[in-house]
Motif scaffolding. Structure first.
Motif, PDB file in Angstrom:
ATOM      1  N   GLU A   1      -0.517   8.852  -3.352  1.00 32.50           N
ATOM      2  CA  GLU A   1      -1.720   8.538  -2.593  1.00 32.50           C
ATOM      3  C   GLU A   1      -2.918   8.399  -3.535  1.00 32.50           C
ATOM      4  N   LEU A   2      -3.473   7.190  -3.584  1.00 31.19           N
ATOM      5  CA  LEU A   2      -4.643   6.975  -4.432  1.00 31.19           C
ATOM      6  C   LEU A   2      -5.897   7.491  -3.735  1.00 31.19           C
TER       7      LEU A   2
ATOM      8  N   PRO B   1      -2.677  -2.172  -5.333  1.00 31.48           N
ATOM      9  CA  PRO B   1      -2.214  -2.482  -3.982  1.00 31.48           C
ATOM     10  C   PRO B   1      -3.019  -3.599  -3.301  1.00 31.48           C
ATOM     11  N   LEU B   2      -4.282  -3.780  -3.706  1.00 30.91           N
ATOM     12  CA  LEU B   2      -5.119  -4.800  -3.072  1.00 30.91           C
ATOM     13  C   LEU B   2      -4.725  -6.213  -3.475  1.00 30.91           C
TER      14      LEU B   2
ATOM     15  N   MET C   1       0.831  -1.185   0.000  1.00 34.49           N
ATOM     16  CA  MET C   1       0.000   0.000   0.000  1.00 34.49           C
ATOM     17  C   MET C   1       0.875   1.249   0.000  1.00 34.49           C
ATOM     18  N   ASP C   2       2.000   1.164   0.717  1.00 34.68           N
ATOM     19  CA  ASP C   2       2.896   2.316   0.786  1.00 34.68           C
ATOM     20  C   ASP C   2       3.649   2.527  -0.527  1.00 34.68           C
TER      21      ASP C   2
ATOM     22  N   GLY D   1     -14.328   9.437  -2.600  1.00 35.63           N
ATOM     23  CA  GLY D   1     -13.303  10.228  -1.930  1.00 35.63           C
ATOM     24  C   GLY D   1     -12.476   9.449  -0.922  1.00 35.63           C
ATOM     25  N   PHE D   2     -12.600   8.145  -0.939  1.00 40.48           N
ATOM     26  CA  PHE D   2     -11.857   7.292  -0.019  1.00 40.48           C
ATOM     27  C   PHE D   2     -10.376   7.298  -0.388  1.00 40.48           C
ATOM     28  N   THR D   3      -9.491   7.374   0.624  1.00 44.48           N
ATOM     29  CA  THR D   3      -8.057   7.383   0.347  1.00 44.48           C
ATOM     30  C   THR D   3      -7.380   6.160   0.956  1.00 44.48           C
ATOM     31  N   GLN D   4      -6.109   5.977   0.576  1.00 41.71           N
ATOM     32  CA  GLN D   4      -5.339   4.869   1.136  1.00 41.71           C
ATOM     33  C   GLN D   4      -5.228   4.983   2.647  1.00 41.71           C
TER      34      GLN D   4
END
Lengths: 357, 153
Positions: B51-52, B82-83, B45-46, B58-61
């Motif tokens: 930053e997605l 990343p998932l 994820m990092d 509007g959800f962020t990492q």
């Protein structure tokens, strides 16, 4: 209609028995579904949440399987009544904490329940006594199919049913069986079983799911993986694992009876002695002692005690049911006294079978 | 409380204070995100770099890290990369095999699922990842069974 007028009495609820109920208390399958294009409940604004709930609720309660059922907004239910539902495994603890914008729909005999706007828009479960994993799956599968005609589910060709938490992605299925394993606990084998089951990729938990203790020697076994495997295969694997645990538990009980009968009768006899005489009994103590009495009943150690009575006591000795039974709000200390009174009342005078030397 | 850590059952007796500290009494406080991220997704994820953010909700990492949950169905597309690693660790495969809503069933799925699996299988063979290839082959087989049973209906 009031929830209390609707709910089956504890006695009636406990009288229903299922296959292999000496070990399997209940079988359950739940499915997670979401409405296409609407943010998941955790992300949706209050207004959207309310709208989603208002749309889903009537569609679910109009389903033919829900005829004669019960529908309520979570904001309209009393805290005590929500707790009753948690104790009956009809809603989650998380759902009990919800208010406006969430709802509950139950079918007539409480074997089907739908939570609207819990972690996902729709969480539906089928719950039946004893070892009925496959029957329970068929029931919820049919219900889900009937709903998909009316609700456009969020679904992706690769990821399957889209869920708020990636742990539920794909089939959105959680299959679980509630198991009573006093034999394995008393013979110190339960850790091995838990390890083996965990290695197979299943989860083992206590009575109330995640993070709860295995009170009353009760364990919940459920699948963890939901993606990359069909529902039928997931069901089949859990089914097989549970059958094996039943076998181990049955053997453990037989072993105890054969080689440690004195100790076994001692445990069960003491549990009976405590509950039929004590004046203060905590929830934890009642669970653990009732568990031993249930074991005794199933091994034929009590002449005139039915297992349904023990199962009913398991249910009504819990905080919300106890307060419901007493008809008033009780503090923790008061509950322990009421619980003891109830147990004494129901258990004293029951004849035990003597251990033949 | 009873904790199951790496298949070992550990029993700990907690007073109410400690229980609160451990977050036992608060089901929401159960750090699900930590649990998920502990599965090896954190670094992915990092390392995804920028930053997605989901254009729909509007959800962020950062939100995902905090809650362990996604915001809406579009998030699955936005955070697909990343998932992927996380899903692989968490589940048996990353291709859904199982129930398909009836309305969609006729149109696409089985062919699409099969194409997708075949594509992945080719990739696995090219990279000599035989374990993965074997798993994909099993999934393909399973898919045939599913599609066969679908036709009988």
């Amino acid at each position: 209609m009031e929830l209390l007028d609707f709910l089956t009495s504890s006695a009636e609820l406990s009288s229903g028995s299922g296959p292999e109920d000496h070990v399997v208390l209940s079988s359950r399958v739940r499915l997670a579904r979401n409405v296409k294009g609407v943010p998941f409940p955790g992300r949706a604004k209050k207004k959207v949440q309310q709208e989603t709930c208002d749309t889903i609720k009537p569609l679910v309660s109009a389903a033919s399987a829900m005829r004669g059922g019960f529908t309520a907004g979570m904001g309209d239910l009393k805290a005590l009544h929500k707790q009753l539902l948690v104790e009956r495994h009809l809603i989650s603890r998380e759902h009990a904490a919800k208010t406006g914008g969430s709802a509950l729909i139950l079918n007539k005999d409480e074997t089907l329940s739908v939570m609207v706007n819990e972690e996902d828009h729709i969480r539906m479960q089928a719950l039946m006594p004893g070892m009925q994993i496959k029957q329970v799956w068929q029931k919820i599968d049919r219900f889900d199919t009937s709903l998909e005609k009316k609700i456009d589910y969020g679904y992706d060709a690769s990821y399957g049913y889209l869920t708020a938490c990636p742990t539920n992605l794909g089939t959105g299925i959680r299959v679980s069986a509630m198991l009573h394993l006093p034999g394995l606990v008393l013979t110190d084998q339960v850790n091995q079983i838990v390890q083996a089951v965990t290695k197979l990729g299943h989860a083992v938990r206590g009575l109330y799911g995640e993070g709860t203790e295995a009170l009353g020697h009760i364990f919940q076994v459920s699948n963890q993986m939901t993606l990359g495997e069909s529902e039928a295969d997931i069901i089949e694997r859990i089914h097989k694992v549970v059958l094996q645990i039943i076998e181990h538990e049955t053997n453990a009980r037989a072993n105890l009876q054969q080689s440690k009968s004195k100790e076994l009768y001692n445990h069960v006899g003491r549990a009976y002695g405590v509950l039929s005489n004590a004046h203060i009994v905590s929830s934890k103590e009642s669970m653990n002692q009732l568990s031993l009495i249930r074991l005794g009943v199933k091994l034929g150690m009590f002449e005139d005690l039915e297992v349904s009575v023990v199962d009913e006591l398991f249910l009504v000795a819990q905080p919300a049911h106890l307060q419901q039974f007493a008809g008033e709000k009780l503090s923790g200390d008061e509950r322990d006294v009421h619980r003891a009174n109830l147990l004494r009342d129901r258990l004293s005078g029951v004849k035990g079978v003597q251990l033949s030397e | 409380m009873t904790e199951i850590v790496n298949g070992q059952m550990k029993k700990i007796d907690l007073c109410e204070e400690c229980a609160k500290e451990k977050g036992v009494t608060d089901p929401q406080g159960f750090a699900l995100a930590d649990l998920l991220l502990g599965l090896g997704a954190s670094s992915e994820m990092d390392s995804a770099g920028t930053e997605l953010e989901c254009p729909t909700c509007g959800f962020t990492q950062a939100d995902f890290k905090k809650t362990g949950r996604l915001g809406c169905s579009v998030c699955y597309t936005v955070f697909a990369e990343p998932l992927e690693g996380m899903l692989k660790q968490m589940h048996k495969g990353v291709q859904h095999i199982g129930k398909v809503p009836k309305a969609l069933r006729a149109k696409l799925d089985i062919t699409k699922q099969r194409d997708h699996l075949n594509e992945q299988l080719q990739k696995a063979i090219e990279t000599e990842n035989y374990e993965e290839a074997a798993r994909l082959r099993d999934q393909l087989k399973e898919l045939e069974v599913v599609s066969a049973s679908g036709k009988e209906e």
